[in-house]
Scaffold this motif. Sequence first.
Motif, mmCIF file in Angstrom:
data_model
loop_
_atom_site.group_PDB
_atom_site.id
_atom_site.type_symbol
_atom_site.label_atom_id
_atom_site.label_comp_id
_atom_site.label_asym_id
_atom_site.label_seq_id
_atom_site.Cartn_x
_atom_site.Cartn_y
_atom_site.Cartn_z
ATOM 1 N N ILE A 25 0.830 -1.203 0.000
ATOM 2 C CA ILE A 25 0.000 0.000 0.000
ATOM 3 C C ILE A 25 0.867 1.256 0.000
ATOM 4 O O ILE A 25 1.940 1.276 0.613
ATOM 5 N N PHE A 26 0.424 2.294 -0.719
ATOM 6 C CA PHE A 26 1.099 3.591 -0.669
ATOM 7 C C PHE A 26 0.885 4.208 0.710
ATOM 8 O O PHE A 26 -0.252 4.264 1.212
ATOM 9 N N VAL A 27 1.948 4.697 1.322
ATOM 10 C CA VAL A 27 1.844 5.393 2.606
ATOM 11 C C VAL A 27 2.689 6.668 2.558
ATOM 12 O O VAL A 27 3.846 6.637 2.140
ATOM 13 N N VAL A 28 2.080 7.779 2.987
ATOM 14 C CA VAL A 28 2.818 9.027 3.188
ATOM 15 C C VAL A 28 2.541 9.470 4.617
ATOM 16 O O VAL A 28 1.400 9.724 4.987
ATOM 17 N N CYS A 29 3.590 9.547 5.424
ATOM 18 C CA CYS A 29 3.462 9.822 6.852
ATOM 19 C C CYS A 29 4.365 10.995 7.230
ATOM 20 O O CYS A 29 5.518 11.063 6.785
ATOM 21 N N ALA A 30 3.833 11.923 8.016
ATOM 22 C CA ALA A 30 4.622 13.073 8.467
ATOM 23 C C ALA A 30 4.154 13.497 9.852
ATOM 24 O O ALA A 30 3.129 13.017 10.351
ATOM 25 N N ASP A 31 4.890 14.434 10.479
ATOM 26 C CA ASP A 31 4.581 14.851 11.850
ATOM 27 C C ASP A 31 3.195 15.463 11.967
ATOM 28 O O ASP A 31 2.527 15.307 12.995
ATOM 29 N N THR A 32 2.756 16.193 10.922
ATOM 30 C CA THR A 32 1.421 16.783 10.945
ATOM 31 C C THR A 32 0.637 16.307 9.728
ATOM 32 O O THR A 32 1.220 15.920 8.709
ATOM 33 N N HIS A 33 -0.684 16.390 9.834
ATOM 34 C CA HIS A 33 -1.526 15.963 8.715
ATOM 35 C C HIS A 33 -1.300 16.856 7.500
ATOM 36 O O HIS A 33 -1.228 16.370 6.366
ATOM 37 N N ASP A 34 -1.182 18.162 7.729
ATOM 38 C CA ASP A 34 -0.973 19.101 6.616
ATOM 39 C C ASP A 34 0.333 18.818 5.888
ATOM 40 O O ASP A 34 0.404 18.880 4.656
ATOM 41 N N GLU A 35 1.379 18.487 6.645
ATOM 42 C CA GLU A 35 2.668 18.180 6.019
ATOM 43 C C GLU A 35 2.576 16.903 5.191
ATOM 44 O O GLU A 35 3.127 16.825 4.086
ATOM 45 N N ALA A 36 1.865 15.912 5.716
ATOM 46 C CA ALA A 36 1.693 14.661 4.963
ATOM 47 C C ALA A 36 0.924 14.914 3.677
ATOM 48 O O ALA A 36 1.267 14.389 2.611
ATOM 49 N N GLU A 37 -0.117 15.727 3.754
ATOM 50 C CA GLU A 37 -0.908 16.056 2.570
ATOM 51 C C GLU A 37 -0.057 16.778 1.521
ATOM 52 O O GLU A 37 -0.182 16.524 0.319
ATOM 53 N N GLU A 38 0.804 17.676 1.979
ATOM 54 C CA GLU A 38 1.651 18.400 1.037
ATOM 55 C C GLU A 38 2.653 17.460 0.365
ATOM 56 O O GLU A 38 2.851 17.510 -0.852
ATOM 57 N N LEU A 39 3.267 16.587 1.144
ATOM 58 C CA LEU A 39 4.197 15.619 0.572
ATOM 59 C C LEU A 39 3.502 14.711 -0.438
ATOM 60 O O LEU A 39 4.078 14.340 -1.463
ATOM 61 N N ALA A 40 2.251 14.361 -0.131
ATOM 62 C CA ALA A 40 1.511 13.436 -0.992
ATOM 63 C C ALA A 40 1.172 14.040 -2.348
ATOM 64 O O ALA A 40 0.875 13.302 -3.300
ATOM 65 N N LEU A 41 1.223 15.371 -2.467
ATOM 66 C CA LEU A 41 0.911 16.010 -3.750
ATOM 67 C C LEU A 41 1.837 15.537 -4.861
ATOM 68 O O LEU A 41 1.415 15.376 -6.009
#
Length: 312
Positions: free
Chosen positions: A223-239
């Motif tokens: 499964i694809f996973v993008v994980c970061a300290d904050t939800h907003d940071e994870a969303e930005e990385l996932a772009l």
Amino acid sequence: MKLSVLDQAPIPRGSTPEETLNNTLKLAKSTETLGYTRYWVAEHHNTNGLASTSPEILITRIASQTNTIRIGSGGVLLPQYSPLKVAENFKMLEALFPGRIDLGVGRSPGGAKNTRLALTDSIKKSMTAFPGQLKDLQGFLHNTLPKEHPYRMVKATPRTKTVPPLWVLGLSDRGAANAAKNGTGFTFGHFINPANGLTAMETYREKFQPSPTLDKPQSNVCIFVVCADTHDEAEELALSQDKWLLNVGKGADTKIPSMKEVKKKAFRQDELEEIAKNRKRCVIGTPEEVKAKLEMLSEYYRTDEFLIITNI
């Protein structure tokens, strides 16, 4: 729960294959330190954005730079190759790194028609031959080809004390049934298409037959996973992964785009709709959010292991 990695060796825009493969080695060492279970590398051809074309060679390099984590293929494109040669390659790896090698195989053609013909040197191999190839591969690995088999007296060498476990990568009941019938492990590709996951996993468990590889079912889910300290940071990385998946879907450039490139132009409505579909293949969020979602999927799929893929 066990966590593992599937690495396609994605090449970021502006980077090189050499840098990417060096990053693969660093990532493998890091995951071993963190206690991950296995590290698998993919096989892709005729694409400028993925550096992993030869899992056997990459496995050798990674295994020589690590000590305990299992290293394997996710997966060798069996329809293009000889089961004997695949068995020999992985028995050689097992001899070099005893008890640490996994042999994952898939039914994928490896690319467009010309790419596949180039891989087979213009020999037109039928994809329907996969179940027979899988049976032959199992036979060569364990020296269990039936007496009537034309290659019964051909032995896959070196004759190692242990044999790497065989895994089948699949997206449907067909792949699950092939894995079950041959008593191999089964990896479901949630990161490609989660639609048939539940029925595929149920089919695998219900139809599983013990074999020299396994005496009971063993499965994991990629499964694809993008994980970061904050939800907003994870969303930005996932772009960047969102944009990459759009490009892959269009048959466009497969290099990982930079954040600057992604933010330069707003997504169109049709692209936003496609991204929403692709997000079903992903888990994105904080460590707590990712953990909660994986635990839910663990119950859904009835598996205790996830292979994590992150192309950002």
